[in-house]
Scaffold this motif. Structure first.
Motif, PDB file in Angstrom:
ATOM      1  N   MET A 139       0.829  -1.211   0.000  1.00  0.00           N
ATOM      2  CA  MET A 139       0.000   0.000   0.000  1.00  0.00           C
ATOM      3  C   MET A 139       0.860   1.256   0.000  1.00  0.00           C
ATOM      4  O   MET A 139       0.576   2.207  -0.722  1.00  0.00           O
ATOM      5  N   SER A 170       2.318   1.731  -3.430  1.00  0.00           N
ATOM      6  CA  SER A 170       1.317   2.249  -4.351  1.00  0.00           C
ATOM      7  C   SER A 170       1.061   3.731  -4.096  1.00  0.00           C
ATOM      8  O   SER A 170       0.855   4.501  -5.041  1.00  0.00           O
ATOM      9  N   THR A 190      -5.328   4.128 -11.771  1.00  0.00           N
ATOM     10  CA  THR A 190      -4.996   2.722 -11.571  1.00  0.00           C
ATOM     11  C   THR A 190      -4.301   2.514 -10.230  1.00  0.00           C
ATOM     12  O   THR A 190      -4.591   1.552  -9.510  1.00  0.00           O
ATOM     13  N   LYS A 250      -6.909   2.584  -7.542  1.00  0.00           N
ATOM     14  CA  LYS A 250      -7.674   1.337  -7.511  1.00  0.00           C
ATOM     15  C   LYS A 250      -6.896   0.236  -6.801  1.00  0.00           C
ATOM     16  O   LYS A 250      -7.457  -0.515  -5.990  1.00  0.00           O
ATOM     17  N   VAL A 251      -5.610   0.148  -7.085  1.00  0.00           N
ATOM     18  CA  VAL A 251      -4.765  -0.851  -6.429  1.00  0.00           C
ATOM     19  C   VAL A 251      -4.702  -0.578  -4.936  1.00  0.00           C
ATOM     20  O   VAL A 251      -4.817  -1.495  -4.105  1.00  0.00           O
ATOM     21  N   ARG A 252      -4.556   0.679  -4.564  1.00  0.00           N
ATOM     22  CA  ARG A 252      -4.444   1.049  -3.152  1.00  0.00           C
ATOM     23  C   ARG A 252      -5.740   0.755  -2.391  1.00  0.00           C
ATOM     24  O   ARG A 252      -5.702   0.251  -1.269  1.00  0.00           O
ATOM     25  N   VAL A 253      -6.872   1.020  -2.997  1.00  0.00           N
ATOM     26  CA  VAL A 253      -8.158   0.725  -2.356  1.00  0.00           C
ATOM     27  C   VAL A 253      -8.336  -0.789  -2.214  1.00  0.00           C
ATOM     28  O   VAL A 253      -8.807  -1.271  -1.171  1.00  0.00           O
ATOM     29  N   SER A 254      -7.949  -1.540  -3.217  1.00  0.00           N
ATOM     30  CA  SER A 254      -8.036  -3.001  -3.133  1.00  0.00           C
ATOM     31  C   SER A 254      -7.129  -3.544  -2.035  1.00  0.00           C
ATOM     32  O   SER A 254      -7.531  -4.431  -1.268  1.00  0.00           O
ATOM     33  N   LEU A 255      -5.926  -3.015  -1.947  1.00  0.00           N
ATOM     34  CA  LEU A 255      -5.004  -3.454  -0.898  1.00  0.00           C
ATOM     35  C   LEU A 255      -5.509  -3.068   0.483  1.00  0.00           C
ATOM     36  O   LEU A 255      -5.350  -3.827   1.441  1.00  0.00           O
ATOM     37  N   SER A 302      -8.646  -2.816   1.356  1.00  0.00           N
ATOM     38  CA  SER A 302      -9.725  -3.764   1.658  1.00  0.00           C
ATOM     39  C   SER A 302      -9.162  -5.103   2.105  1.00  0.00           C
ATOM     40  O   SER A 302      -9.660  -5.715   3.060  1.00  0.00           O
ATOM     41  N   LEU A 303      -8.134  -5.554   1.422  1.00  0.00           N
ATOM     42  CA  LEU A 303      -7.483  -6.806   1.800  1.00  0.00           C
ATOM     43  C   LEU A 303      -6.867  -6.697   3.189  1.00  0.00           C
ATOM     44  O   LEU A 303      -6.967  -7.626   4.001  1.00  0.00           O
TER      45      LEU A 303
END
Length: 64
Positions: A13, A16, A36, A39-44, A46-47
């Protein structure tokens, strides 16, 4: 093992975030790399929240 995975996701994170800052400074307004990166940072994120909730649920993160 779970703590190492949480640390790895957190470092991803931060990476990113730094890449997104670089894209914000260098790229022109039509570039989609910043979006992009977000989006990667938000997904990470959430994970990471899911891993933390799982760790507290099973008791791996609640012990001292």
């Amino acid at each position: 093992m779970l703590k190492v995975l949480i640390a790895a996701v957190f470092l991803a994170m931060l990476t990113s975030l730094l890449m997104g800052a670089g894209y914000l400074i260098r790229d022109d307004s039509r570039s989609r790399r910043l979006l992009t990166s977000l989006k990667v940072r938000v997904s990470l994120a959430s994970l990471l929240i899911a891993l933390l909730l799982y760790g507290f649920y099973v008791g791996d993160l609640g012990r001292v």
